[in-house]
Write a protein that holds these residues in place. Sequence first.
Motif, PDB file in Angstrom:
ATOM      1  N   VAL A   7       0.849  -1.189   0.000  1.00 27.93           N
ATOM      2  CA  VAL A   7       0.000   0.000   0.000  1.00 27.93           C
ATOM      3  C   VAL A   7       0.886   1.240   0.000  1.00 27.93           C
ATOM      4  O   VAL A   7       1.754   1.394   0.860  1.00 27.93           O
ATOM      5  N   ASP A   8       0.662   2.096  -0.987  1.00 33.34           N
ATOM      6  CA  ASP A   8       1.339   3.399  -1.026  1.00 33.34           C
ATOM      7  C   ASP A   8       0.292   4.441  -0.667  1.00 33.34           C
ATOM      8  O   ASP A   8      -0.784   4.481  -1.271  1.00 33.34           O
ATOM      9  N   THR A   9       0.585   5.259   0.325  1.00 33.19           N
ATOM     10  CA  THR A   9      -0.408   6.180   0.875  1.00 33.19           C
ATOM     11  C   THR A   9       0.108   7.610   0.883  1.00 33.19           C
ATOM     12  O   THR A   9       1.210   7.880   1.349  1.00 33.19           O
ATOM     13  N   LEU A  10      -0.714   8.504   0.371  1.00 36.29           N
ATOM     14  CA  LEU A  10      -0.459   9.940   0.489  1.00 36.29           C
ATOM     15  C   LEU A  10      -1.503  10.492   1.445  1.00 36.29           C
ATOM     16  O   LEU A  10      -2.709  10.489   1.147  1.00 36.29           O
ATOM     17  N   LEU A  11      -1.061  10.919   2.612  1.00 34.26           N
ATOM     18  CA  LEU A  11      -1.977  11.370   3.655  1.00 34.26           C
ATOM     19  C   LEU A  11      -2.486  12.779   3.382  1.00 34.26           C
ATOM     20  O   LEU A  11      -1.700  13.700   3.175  1.00 34.26           O
ATOM     21  N   ASP A  12      -3.801  12.918   3.386  1.00 33.63           N
ATOM     22  CA  ASP A  12      -4.433  14.231   3.272  1.00 33.63           C
ATOM     23  C   ASP A  12      -4.856  14.753   4.645  1.00 33.63           C
ATOM     24  O   ASP A  12      -4.897  15.956   4.859  1.00 33.63           O
ATOM     25  N   ASN A  13      -5.179  13.828   5.541  1.00 29.87           N
ATOM     26  CA  ASN A  13      -5.603  14.187   6.890  1.00 29.87           C
ATOM     27  C   ASN A  13      -4.940  13.201   7.861  1.00 29.87           C
ATOM     28  O   ASN A  13      -5.545  12.189   8.218  1.00 29.87           O
ATOM     29  N   PRO A  14      -3.705  13.475   8.261  1.00 26.60           N
ATOM     30  CA  PRO A  14      -2.972  12.529   9.112  1.00 26.60           C
ATOM     31  C   PRO A  14      -3.676  12.198  10.428  1.00 26.60           C
ATOM     32  O   PRO A  14      -3.597  11.062  10.893  1.00 26.60           O
ATOM     33  N   GLU A  15      -4.366  13.164  11.022  1.00 24.54           N
ATOM     34  CA  GLU A  15      -5.039  12.907  12.290  1.00 24.54           C
ATOM     35  C   GLU A  15      -6.165  11.878  12.118  1.00 24.54           C
ATOM     36  O   GLU A  15      -6.303  10.945  12.912  1.00 24.54           O
ATOM     37  N   LEU A  16      -6.958  12.036  11.085  1.00 29.07           N
ATOM     38  CA  LEU A  16      -8.029  11.086  10.814  1.00 29.07           C
ATOM     39  C   LEU A  16      -7.460   9.726  10.424  1.00 29.07           C
ATOM     40  O   LEU A  16      -7.991   8.687  10.807  1.00 29.07           O
ATOM     41  N   TYR A  17      -6.363   9.731   9.682  1.00 30.51           N
ATOM     42  CA  TYR A  17      -5.751   8.471   9.260  1.00 30.51           C
ATOM     43  C   TYR A  17      -5.279   7.650  10.462  1.00 30.51           C
ATOM     44  O   TYR A  17      -5.245   6.423  10.396  1.00 30.51           O
ATOM     45  N   GLU A  18      -4.924   8.294  11.548  1.00 28.87           N
ATOM     46  CA  GLU A  18      -4.534   7.566  12.760  1.00 28.87           C
ATOM     47  C   GLU A  18      -5.672   6.672  13.240  1.00 28.87           C
ATOM     48  O   GLU A  18      -5.434   5.570  13.736  1.00 28.87           O
ATOM     49  N   GLN A  19      -6.907   7.125  13.083  1.00 26.55           N
ATOM     50  CA  GLN A  19      -8.056   6.305  13.461  1.00 26.55           C
ATOM     51  C   GLN A  19      -8.131   5.056  12.577  1.00 26.55           C
ATOM     52  O   GLN A  19      -8.425   3.962  13.062  1.00 26.55           O
ATOM     53  N   TYR A  20      -7.870   5.246  11.288  1.00 24.12           N
ATOM     54  CA  TYR A  20      -7.854   4.098  10.368  1.00 24.12           C
ATOM     55  C   TYR A  20      -6.807   3.082  10.814  1.00 24.12           C
ATOM     56  O   TYR A  20      -7.087   1.889  10.893  1.00 24.12           O
ATOM     57  N   LYS A  21      -5.611   3.551  11.111  1.00 24.74           N
ATOM     58  CA  LYS A  21      -4.526   2.643  11.516  1.00 24.74           C
ATOM     59  C   LYS A  21      -4.905   1.842  12.763  1.00 24.74           C
ATOM     60  O   LYS A  21      -4.654   0.633  12.827  1.00 24.74           O
ATOM     61  N   LEU A  22      -5.493   2.515  13.740  1.00 26.10           N
ATOM     62  CA  LEU A  22      -5.875   1.836  14.981  1.00 26.10           C
ATOM     63  C   LEU A  22      -6.931   0.751  14.746  1.00 26.10           C
ATOM     64  O   LEU A  22      -6.903  -0.300  15.390  1.00 26.10           O
ATOM     65  N   LYS A  23      -7.841   1.001  13.832  1.00 22.16           N
ATOM     66  CA  LYS A  23      -8.916   0.041  13.568  1.00 22.16           C
ATOM     67  C   LYS A  23      -8.502  -1.049  12.582  1.00 22.16           C
ATOM     68  O   LYS A  23      -9.013  -2.172  12.646  1.00 22.16           O
ATOM     69  N   ALA A  24      -7.604  -0.729  11.657  1.00 23.27           N
ATOM     70  CA  ALA A  24      -7.202  -1.709  10.641  1.00 23.27           C
ATOM     71  C   ALA A  24      -6.267  -2.774  11.215  1.00 23.27           C
ATOM     72  O   ALA A  24      -6.357  -3.948  10.836  1.00 23.27           O
ATOM     73  N   LYS A  25      -5.384  -2.387  12.116  1.00 25.25           N
ATOM     74  CA  LYS A  25      -4.373  -3.320  12.630  1.00 25.25           C
ATOM     75  C   LYS A  25      -4.980  -4.591  13.230  1.00 25.25           C
ATOM     76  O   LYS A  25      -4.564  -5.693  12.866  1.00 25.25           O
ATOM     77  N   PRO A  26      -5.960  -4.508  14.122  1.00 27.32           N
ATOM     78  CA  PRO A  26      -6.519  -5.747  14.661  1.00 27.32           C
ATOM     79  C   PRO A  26      -7.215  -6.604  13.602  1.00 27.32           C
ATOM     80  O   PRO A  26      -7.216  -7.827  13.697  1.00 27.32           O
TER      81      PRO A  26
END
Length: 96
Positions: A7-26
Amino acid sequence: MAAYLVVDTLLDNPELYEQYKLKAKPLVEQYGGEYLARGGALTLKETALWSPTRLVLVKFPDVATANRFYDSPEYQEVLKISQQSARRTVVLIEGI
């Protein structure tokens, strides 16, 4: 045979993306996925076809399991957060 989600990712909203990371990992782990790289420093050697920005590499036991993860209703719900906060290219490749 192992499969790799690249996955290659260009972050537009890093703060919101942190929520994605927390939910995707499990969810990744629930499907037997293992993060091998997650947004670490890049050293570009050749870029004639592609210039990645932020790479994530996830190993799954096989292509079928990787597809079950990606297509799962749980991940599709979490993916909406990513789509609101980043632009991505996602590739699934069969390993050796």
